[in-house]
Design an enzyme around this catalytic site. Structure first.
Site, PDB file in Angstrom:
ATOM      1  CB  SER A 118      32.188  37.424  37.375  1.00 32.04           C
ATOM      2  OG  SER A 118      33.573  37.182  37.365  1.00 32.04           O
ATOM      3  CE1 TYR A 143      32.359  39.944  42.650  1.00 35.03           C
ATOM      4  CE2 TYR A 143      34.080  38.504  41.782  1.00 35.03           C
ATOM      5  CZ  TYR A 143      33.113  39.465  41.580  1.00 35.03           C
ATOM      6  OH  TYR A 143      32.896  39.939  40.315  1.00 35.03           O
ATOM      7  CE  LYS A 147      29.309  39.576  40.459  1.00 37.19           C
ATOM      8  NZ  LYS A 147      28.328  40.637  40.242  1.00 37.19           N
TER       9      LYS A 147
HETATM   10  N1  UFG Z   1      48.127  41.165  38.414  1.00 36.31           N
HETATM   11  C1  UFG Z   1      49.440  41.502  38.705  1.00 36.31           C
HETATM   12  N2  UFG Z   1      49.652  42.571  39.523  1.00 36.31           N
HETATM   13  C2  UFG Z   1      48.665  43.337  40.039  1.00 36.31           C
HETATM   14  C3  UFG Z   1      47.322  42.980  39.739  1.00 36.31           C
HETATM   15  C4  UFG Z   1      47.100  41.878  38.920  1.00 36.31           C
HETATM   16  O1  UFG Z   1      50.375  40.851  38.245  1.00 36.31           O
HETATM   17  O2  UFG Z   1      48.936  44.290  40.778  1.00 36.31           O
HETATM   18  C5  UFG Z   1      47.868  40.035  37.499  1.00 36.31           C
HETATM   19  C6  UFG Z   1      47.056  38.913  38.117  1.00 36.31           C
HETATM   20  O3  UFG Z   1      47.874  37.997  38.782  1.00 36.31           O
HETATM   21  C7  UFG Z   1      46.355  38.348  36.877  1.00 36.31           C
HETATM   22  C8  UFG Z   1      46.160  39.558  35.973  1.00 36.31           C
HETATM   23  O4  UFG Z   1      47.101  40.516  36.428  1.00 36.31           O
HETATM   24  O5  UFG Z   1      47.201  37.442  36.226  1.00 36.31           O
HETATM   25  C9  UFG Z   1      44.771  40.163  36.059  1.00 36.31           C
HETATM   26  O6  UFG Z   1      44.452  40.429  37.414  1.00 36.31           O
HETATM   27  P1  UFG Z   1      43.171  41.294  37.822  1.00 36.31           P
HETATM   28  O7  UFG Z   1      43.151  41.407  39.312  1.00 36.31           O
HETATM   29  O8  UFG Z   1      43.130  42.557  37.036  1.00 36.31           O
HETATM   30  O9  UFG Z   1      41.969  40.432  37.291  1.00 36.31           O
HETATM   31  P2  UFG Z   1      41.542  38.947  37.715  1.00 36.31           P
HETATM   32  O10 UFG Z   1      41.518  38.174  36.448  1.00 36.31           O
HETATM   33  O11 UFG Z   1      42.305  38.389  38.837  1.00 36.31           O
HETATM   34  O12 UFG Z   1      40.114  39.290  38.325  1.00 36.31           O
HETATM   35  C10 UFG Z   1      39.014  39.401  37.507  1.00 36.31           C
HETATM   36  C11 UFG Z   1      37.954  40.291  38.163  1.00 36.31           C
HETATM   37  C12 UFG Z   1      37.393  39.664  39.406  1.00 36.31           C
HETATM   38  C13 UFG Z   1      37.021  38.235  39.138  1.00 36.31           C
HETATM   39  C14 UFG Z   1      38.193  37.486  38.560  1.00 36.31           C
HETATM   40  C15 UFG Z   1      37.967  36.059  38.269  1.00 36.31           C
HETATM   41  O13 UFG Z   1      38.506  41.555  38.487  1.00 36.31           O
HETATM   42  O14 UFG Z   1      36.261  40.390  39.782  1.00 36.31           O
HETATM   43  O15 UFG Z   1      38.555  38.126  37.359  1.00 36.31           O
HETATM   44  O16 UFG Z   1      37.217  35.901  37.123  1.00 36.31           O
HETATM   45  F1  UFG Z   1      36.623  37.611  40.271  1.00 36.31           F
END
Ligand code: UFG
Length: 333
Positions: A118, A143, A147
């Site tokens: 990841s 988590y 990785k």
């Molecule tokens: N976000 C919102 N509201 C929500 C969910 C997410 O505003 O309800 C925002 C987050 O703050 C972020 C973006 O949308 O700015 C993406 O969030 P995600 O949770 O979809 O994805 P992330 O980038 O946080 O997470 C992903 C993977 C994880 C990994 C992480 C870090 O899902 O497994 O990237 O690389 F750990």
């Protein structure tokens, strides 16, 4: 590798059809129905065996029964927040599980692996876009660390034993669904990730999206990520399997598009795809989130001959088709 088949390891984890994982995760994110539908799409039966990746005897038995050319290792617990609450569970399943898998592979003469890593291993980006030489290991949750540790383990193994080949794939943000609308993401409980949540708002299962912060140093203040169509991601794995055949040693590749989109851009794109309004409220930042994260995917193009083909519109159209055809996911009500 002739005459043998690649094994997709998704055992005893939240990403495995019908896997049972006691005391952790409210439910498996993948269900037996998903596998039934994959078989409909490919018009052929898929051999599936459910087992717990931490169960050495079960792994030994599996490898005794079949001859594998390579393993694609997806098995692992994957919820960032939960990993902070239950670090030992995460290390036990993700690390112990991987060690047992690698040991079993070794015992059975299987030395080719594709590992599902990841972009989280990069931690808070020091520069953008992120290339594979960016420092790793600065992860803030168990988590992400698991990785990173697994990457290190596999790298050390390849250094010590030259007959191993490994491709470590650093995923950015996979979204979308198969274009048939038959298979897609079906998070159990409240979705942690942005796009499954947005899709559920669009289909009327949830009232509004909480946007986690609009005071980041980005164009509109909301978080920027590199969203990649899940089918492009899958094709990256086929390219990785081909790479293994070159006796490549240990290789690491980003799987991303190279383009970052903000949360509000994603909401807009989904409104366009669905033709529905998606209500949202700005709330506070989510702990552990970074402002921006996107890939430099050039190395994968150069060395794997792989490049993401699908853009944002297609990602959202396919996600919407899946959500509309399956408003409650794989379950019937
Ligand atoms: N976000 C919102 N509201 C929500 C969910 C997410 O505003 O309800 C925002 C987050 O703050 C972020 C973006 O949308 O700015 C993406 O969030 P995600 O949770 O979809 O994805 P992330 O980038 O946080 O997470 C992903 C993977 C994880 C990994 C992480 C870090 O899902 O497994 O990237 O690389 F750990």
């Amino acid at each position: 590798m002739q005459g043998a088949r690649p094994l997709s390891a998704c055992a005893g984890t939240s990403s495995c059809p019908s896997a049972s994982s006691p005391s952790i995760s409210p439910g498996a994110d993948a269900l037996p129905e998903s596998l039934r539908r994959v078989q409909q799409i490919v018009h052929q039966p898929i051999l599936f065996q459910e087992l717990d990746i931490t169960n050495e005897a079960a792994l030994q038995e599996l490898f005794s029964k079949h001859r594998f050319s390579a393993v694609m290792h997806f098995a692992g617990l994957k919820a960032v927040g939960e990993s902070v609450q239950k670090p030992l569970e995460y290390y036990r399943v993700n690390l112990t599980g991987t060690i047992r898998l690698l040991e079993t592979m070794k015992a059975h003469g299987v030395r080719n692996i594709v590992f599902s890593s990841s972009a989280t291993v990069y931690g808070d980006p020091k520069y953008l876009p992120l290339d594979e030489n960016h420092p790793v290991g600065g992860c803030t949750n168990p988590y992400g660390k698991s990785k990173y540790f697994i990457e290190e383990m596999i790298r050390d193994l390849c250094k010590a034993e030259r007959d191993w080949n490994a491709v470590l794939l650093r995923y950015f943000n996979p979204i979308g669904a198969h274009e048939s609308g038959m298979i897609g993401e079906d998070p159990q409980g409240i979705p942690n990730n942005l796009m499954p949540y947005v899709a559920q708002v669009a289909v009327g299962r949830r009232e509004f999206l909480s946007v986690f912060g609009n005071d980041y140093k980005t164009d509109d203040g909301t978080g920027v990520r590199d969203y990649i169509h899940v089918v492009d991601l899958a094709k990256g794995h086929i390219a990785a399997l081909k790479k293994l055949k070159e006796n490549c040693g240990c290789k690491i590749y980003n799987l991303g598009t190279g383009t970052g989109y903000s949360v509000l851009q994603m909401v807009q794109a989904m409104e366009k795809a669905s033709g529905r309004e998606i209500k949202y409220k700005i709330t506070g930042r989510r702990e552990g989130d970074v402002a921006s994260c996107y890939a430099n995917p050039a190395l994968a193009e150069r060395e794997l001959g792989w490049k993401a083909a699908f853009g944002l519109d297609k990602m959202c159209e396919d996600l919407w088709r899946w959500q509309l055809q399956n408003p409650t996911g794989f379950s019937k009500n």
